[in-house]
Motif scaffolding. Structure first.
Motif, PDB file in Angstrom:
ATOM      1  N   MET A 409       0.816  -1.207   0.000  1.00  0.00           N
ATOM      2  CA  MET A 409       0.000   0.000   0.000  1.00  0.00           C
ATOM      3  C   MET A 409       0.853   1.262   0.000  1.00  0.00           C
ATOM      4  N   SER A 410       2.174   1.089   0.173  1.00  0.00           N
ATOM      5  CA  SER A 410       2.995   2.271   0.446  1.00  0.00           C
ATOM      6  C   SER A 410       2.955   3.283  -0.698  1.00  0.00           C
ATOM      7  N   GLY A 411       2.792   2.800  -1.914  1.00  0.00           N
ATOM      8  CA  GLY A 411       2.813   3.724  -3.045  1.00  0.00           C
ATOM      9  C   GLY A 411       1.439   4.324  -3.333  1.00  0.00           C
ATOM     10  N   MET A 412       0.429   3.954  -2.563  1.00  0.00           N
ATOM     11  CA  MET A 412      -0.922   4.409  -2.885  1.00  0.00           C
ATOM     12  C   MET A 412      -1.263   5.683  -2.134  1.00  0.00           C
ATOM     13  N   LYS A 413      -1.969   6.542  -2.799  1.00  0.00           N
ATOM     14  CA  LYS A 413      -2.383   7.772  -2.158  1.00  0.00           C
ATOM     15  C   LYS A 413      -3.853   7.665  -1.784  1.00  0.00           C
ATOM     16  N   MET A 414      -4.128   7.957  -0.530  1.00  0.00           N
ATOM     17  CA  MET A 414      -5.518   7.934  -0.083  1.00  0.00           C
ATOM     18  C   MET A 414      -6.232   9.224  -0.475  1.00  0.00           C
ATOM     19  N   ARG A 415      -5.429  10.239  -0.835  1.00  0.00           N
ATOM     20  CA  ARG A 415      -6.037  11.549  -1.035  1.00  0.00           C
ATOM     21  C   ARG A 415      -5.434  12.177  -2.289  1.00  0.00           C
ATOM     22  N   ASP A 416      -5.696  11.553  -3.442  1.00  0.00           N
ATOM     23  CA  ASP A 416      -5.208  12.080  -4.705  1.00  0.00           C
ATOM     24  C   ASP A 416      -6.243  13.075  -5.227  1.00  0.00           C
ATOM     25  N   THR A 417      -6.062  14.344  -4.849  1.00  0.00           N
ATOM     26  CA  THR A 417      -7.101  15.334  -5.151  1.00  0.00           C
ATOM     27  C   THR A 417      -7.149  15.691  -6.629  1.00  0.00           C
ATOM     28  N   SER A 418      -6.154  15.228  -7.398  1.00  0.00           N
ATOM     29  CA  SER A 418      -6.207  15.482  -8.844  1.00  0.00           C
ATOM     30  C   SER A 418      -7.352  14.706  -9.493  1.00  0.00           C
ATOM     31  N   MET A 419      -7.878  13.712  -8.758  1.00  0.00           N
ATOM     32  CA  MET A 419      -8.990  12.924  -9.312  1.00  0.00           C
ATOM     33  C   MET A 419     -10.333  13.654  -9.163  1.00  0.00           C
ATOM     34  N   LEU A 420     -10.352  14.745  -8.421  1.00  0.00           N
ATOM     35  CA  LEU A 420     -11.626  15.405  -8.121  1.00  0.00           C
ATOM     36  C   LEU A 420     -12.014  16.410  -9.196  1.00  0.00           C
ATOM     37  N   PRO A 421     -13.314  16.549  -9.463  1.00  0.00           N
ATOM     38  CA  PRO A 421     -13.749  17.620 -10.358  1.00  0.00           C
ATOM     39  C   PRO A 421     -13.471  18.985  -9.719  1.00  0.00           C
ATOM     40  N   PRO A 422     -13.368  20.026 -10.552  1.00  0.00           N
ATOM     41  CA  PRO A 422     -12.949  21.335 -10.026  1.00  0.00           C
ATOM     42  C   PRO A 422     -13.899  21.942  -8.997  1.00  0.00           C
ATOM     43  N   ASP A 423     -15.171  21.559  -9.005  1.00  0.00           N
ATOM     44  CA  ASP A 423     -16.106  22.188  -8.060  1.00  0.00           C
ATOM     45  C   ASP A 423     -16.034  21.579  -6.662  1.00  0.00           C
ATOM     46  N   VAL A 424     -15.204  20.568  -6.471  1.00  0.00           N
ATOM     47  CA  VAL A 424     -15.048  20.032  -5.119  1.00  0.00           C
ATOM     48  C   VAL A 424     -13.976  20.835  -4.397  1.00  0.00           C
ATOM     49  N   LYS A 425     -14.331  21.336  -3.233  1.00  0.00           N
ATOM     50  CA  LYS A 425     -13.411  22.174  -2.472  1.00  0.00           C
ATOM     51  C   LYS A 425     -12.432  21.288  -1.707  1.00  0.00           C
ATOM     52  N   VAL A 426     -11.149  21.494  -1.959  1.00  0.00           N
ATOM     53  CA  VAL A 426     -10.126  20.698  -1.289  1.00  0.00           C
ATOM     54  C   VAL A 426      -9.667  21.441  -0.044  1.00  0.00           C
ATOM     55  N   GLY A 427      -9.793  20.792   1.099  1.00  0.00           N
ATOM     56  CA  GLY A 427      -9.403  21.421   2.363  1.00  0.00           C
ATOM     57  C   GLY A 427      -9.338  20.361   3.439  1.00  0.00           C
ATOM     58  N   PRO A 428      -9.265  20.793   4.693  1.00  0.00           N
ATOM     59  CA  PRO A 428      -9.147  19.824   5.785  1.00  0.00           C
ATOM     60  C   PRO A 428     -10.376  18.938   5.941  1.00  0.00           C
ATOM     61  N   GLY A 429     -11.482  19.326   5.331  1.00  0.00           N
ATOM     62  CA  GLY A 429     -12.705  18.536   5.456  1.00  0.00           C
ATOM     63  C   GLY A 429     -12.729  17.314   4.557  1.00  0.00           C
ATOM     64  N   LEU A 430     -11.604  17.014   3.939  1.00  0.00           N
ATOM     65  CA  LEU A 430     -11.588  15.940   2.957  1.00  0.00           C
ATOM     66  C   LEU A 430     -10.311  15.119   3.184  1.00  0.00           C
ATOM     67  N   ASP A 431     -10.460  13.900   3.687  1.00  0.00           N
ATOM     68  CA  ASP A 431      -9.255  13.118   3.975  1.00  0.00           C
ATOM     69  C   ASP A 431      -9.081  11.909   3.067  1.00  0.00           C
ATOM     70  N   MET A 432      -9.987  11.723   2.108  1.00  0.00           N
ATOM     71  CA  MET A 432      -9.861  10.574   1.216  1.00  0.00           C
ATOM     72  C   MET A 432     -10.520  10.894  -0.115  1.00  0.00           C
ATOM     73  N   VAL A 433      -9.954  10.376  -1.187  1.00  0.00           N
ATOM     74  CA  VAL A 433     -10.564  10.499  -2.507  1.00  0.00           C
ATOM     75  C   VAL A 433     -10.669   9.098  -3.097  1.00  0.00           C
ATOM     76  N   SER A 434     -11.866   8.743  -3.536  1.00  0.00           N
ATOM     77  CA  SER A 434     -12.038   7.412  -4.134  1.00  0.00           C
ATOM     78  C   SER A 434     -11.359   7.364  -5.493  1.00  0.00           C
ATOM     79  N   MET A 435     -10.759   6.219  -5.789  1.00  0.00           N
ATOM     80  CA  MET A 435     -10.150   6.055  -7.103  1.00  0.00           C
ATOM     81  C   MET A 435     -11.110   5.284  -7.997  1.00  0.00           C
ATOM     82  N   GLY A 436     -11.783   6.013  -8.866  1.00  0.00           N
ATOM     83  CA  GLY A 436     -12.695   5.334  -9.782  1.00  0.00           C
ATOM     84  C   GLY A 436     -14.092   5.190  -9.234  1.00  0.00           C
TER      85      GLY A 436
END
Ligand SMILES: [Cu+2]
Length: 597
Positions: A409-436
């Protein structure tokens, strides 16, 4: 000289006399002062004008007792029984010393009467009565609850049944309401504070330790702790705090549902809890699901089903053996259960099964179930063919607890915010991004994917009567369910709801939109839209109508919505403390002229 004191005496005597007469004629709850304990169970109110009075009292079950909010003197409050086509006036009197409200969950009505303070009306002030007059346009099993603060947790909820105007397509000889909820002596604001201070772990007494017997390797344990997450983080609040109730009765109350041999018994099951998903089963007795969220479905026979907060299922059972059957509502984390017994004769009991081992979260719940689906995302297609996914993916889908072993799991990112659409606000309220975020409508619910009997899933639901709109959607919308578990922050699209600054989600009148909900958290969220039914995009020709949809952890769920109910409507996670923390939005449907409400 004597006249003044005498008049005073007379008037106070008259007042006292009046008060005595008043109290003997009216029950305590109608006067606002609720002396002593709240009654358990469900009375029935019906007719063209229905009075509901909100008050306080003490509630006790098992070894626990504490403060409660009761309606008409009971927890749950009374069954509101209506008939399709009738005109009704629902008069709600608030006898609390704080604002209150009642939302008629699943009922189609003008938005001003929907009962959500700050969205469709100002709320009901102490001592005031609010009236909701409307024509009943539907039939089915629904419920009502407070939409003010955290009152719902304290007992402010009850069932609604609307009988069909014509013949009921569901054949049954007898019916019962089975209203699931929780009781806790802990004040809901204390629960909220503890969740905020200590993250989702506070109530989780099933946390993994070095000596527990969860099926986790040392490597998996280190990985979970490195991520500062817990594989056993299933429900935010558990039986350590809650006693699970059926119709207000705890497991020790021996609630009986009487039947005659061979009868078809319709159970109208309502999850009126604040925070608990339940696994429902009646060992030895198959259940035929005939209605979901008040809407008739093509009957499906099953042995178990998971019910999310705010969902309803009607099932028909037919006991043909002269014996008792235990109705088991086991909390999803398996920390406790609600119990009732179907009995041919009073006093009979069946075995109560032991709590099963708690499930553990998997990589699919961490949003990694869709890793290999590449550009297709796996999300919009409800018929995703799992046979084409990799062996690793299969492991994550089907084998809880086993999937992480052997994967680095070491190479995996739990919070790859590049996967999010632009209208999602990235901040402390977001600790995980689903992949796919694959669609998991075929998933029966956490912990039920590897049991040996049949379990219901959303893909099995089809509307009983065709006639849902076949118009194709003209617009696609993606809404992310976001959160930070450790800080107990919950939101849509990274934006915590605040009534002052947020823009509503806008729909044109009669617009048909395909809405994909992407869950960027490790919890299942039951997402509820007021004033409408949406259709689950679940691969069925006759897409089932629902008012609440569970979006599985790290996954997506998609519905089609025809926005034909004008006005401002609440749209929120029905986990009470998630809604209260910000997972809430307003949906605004323009009037036919095009004007926004
Ligand atoms: Cu939620």
């Amino acid at each position: 000289m004597l006249s003044l004191p005498r008049r005073r005496f007379l008037s106070s005597a008259l007042l006292a006399g009046g008060a005595v007469g008043f109290s003997s004629a009216m029950p305590a709850w109608a006067r606002g002062a609720m002396a002593g304990s709240v009654r358990k169970g469900i009375d029935e109110v019906s007719g063209s004008s229905i009075d509901l009075a909100i008050g306080r009292g003490r509630f006790a079950t098992g070894g626990r007792s504490g403060h409660a909010i009761a309606v008409n003197g009971t927890v749950p409050g009374p069954l509101v029984r209506l008939r399709e086509g009738q005109d009704v006036r629902l008069n709600v009197t608030n006898n609390l010393d704080e604002d209150s409200s009642i939302h008629w969950h699943g009922i189609l009505l003008p938005f001003q009467f929907d009962g959500v303070p700050g969205v469709s009306f100002p709320g009901i002030k102490p001592g005031e009565t609010f009236t909701a007059p409307f024509k009943v346009r539907q039939s089915g099993t629904y419920w009502w609850h407070s939409h003010s603060g955290l009152q719902e947790q304290a007992g402010h909820y009850g069932p609604i049944i609307v009988d069909p105007a014509g013949k009921d397509p569901i054949a049954f000889d007898r019916e019962y309401i089975v209203l699931l909820s929780e009781f806790t002596p802990m004040h809901p604001h204390v629960i909220m504070k503890k969740l905020k201070q200590q993250g989702g772990g506070y109530f989780n007494y099933q946390q993994g330790t070095a000596t527990d017997d969860y099926p986790l390797s040392g490597k998996e344990r280190r990985m979970w702790s490195k991520m500062r997450m817990m594989a056993t983080d299933i429900l935010d609040v558990t039986a350590s705090t809650y006693t699970y109730l059926i119709n207000g009765h705890g497991p020790a109350d021996n609630l009986e549902l009487l039947y005659n041999l061979g009868e078809r018994v319709r159970l109208r099951i309502i999850n009126g809890s604040a925070m608990t998903f339940f696994n429902l089963r009646i060992p030895g007795l198959p259940m035929t699901v005939v209605q979901a969220d008040g809407q008739n479905v093509v009957p499906v026979e099953t042995d178990e089903l998971q019910i999310g907060v705010a969902e309803t299922y009607d099932v028909v059972v037919r006991p043909t053996a002269d014996k008792a059957f235990t109705f088991v509502a086991e909390s999803m984390d398996r920390s406790g259960m609600g119990i009732a017994t179907l009995v041919p004769r009073a006093g009979m009991r069946a075995e109560v099964p032991a709590l099963r081992d708690p499930p553990v979260l998997t990589m699919a719940d961490m949003g990694m179930g869709g890793m290999d689906h590449g550009a297709s995302g796996g999300g919009m297609d409800p018929n995703m063919d799992h046979s084409t996914t990799s062996a690793e993916d299969m492991a994550t889908m089907d084998m809880p607890g086993k999937d992480i072993a052997g994967m680095d799991m070491s190479g995996m990112k739990m919070r790859d915010t590049s996967m999010l659409p632009p209208d999602v606000k990235v901040g402390p309220g977001l600790d995980m991004v689903s992949m796919g975020a694959p669609d998991r409508m075929g998933y029966p619910g956490l912990g039920l994917d590897n049991v040996e009997h049949r379990v219901l899933n959303y893909q099995q639901l089809a509307a009983l009567t065709p006639g849902n709109e076949k118009r194709t959607t003209s617009r696609k919308m993606e809404i992310h369910l976001t959160g930070n578990m450790e800080r107990y922050m919950w939101s849509f699209d990274g934006k915590k709801f605040s009534a002052v600054s947020d823009d509503p989600i806008r729909f044109a009148y009669n617009e048909r939109v395909r809405v994909k909900l992407v869950n960027d958290t490790m919890m299942a969220h039951p997402i509820h839209l007021h004033g409408h039914f949406f259709e689950l995009v679940n691969g069925q020709d006759n897409q089932p109508l629902k008012h609440t949809v569970i979006v599985q952890p790290g996954s997506s769920a998609t519905f089609d919505l025809t926005a034909d109910e004008v006005g401002d409507w609440a749209f929120h996670c029905h986990l009470l403390y998630h809604m209260h923390s910000g997972m809430f939005q307003i949906v605004s449907v323009a009037s036919p002229s095009g004007a926004q409400s």
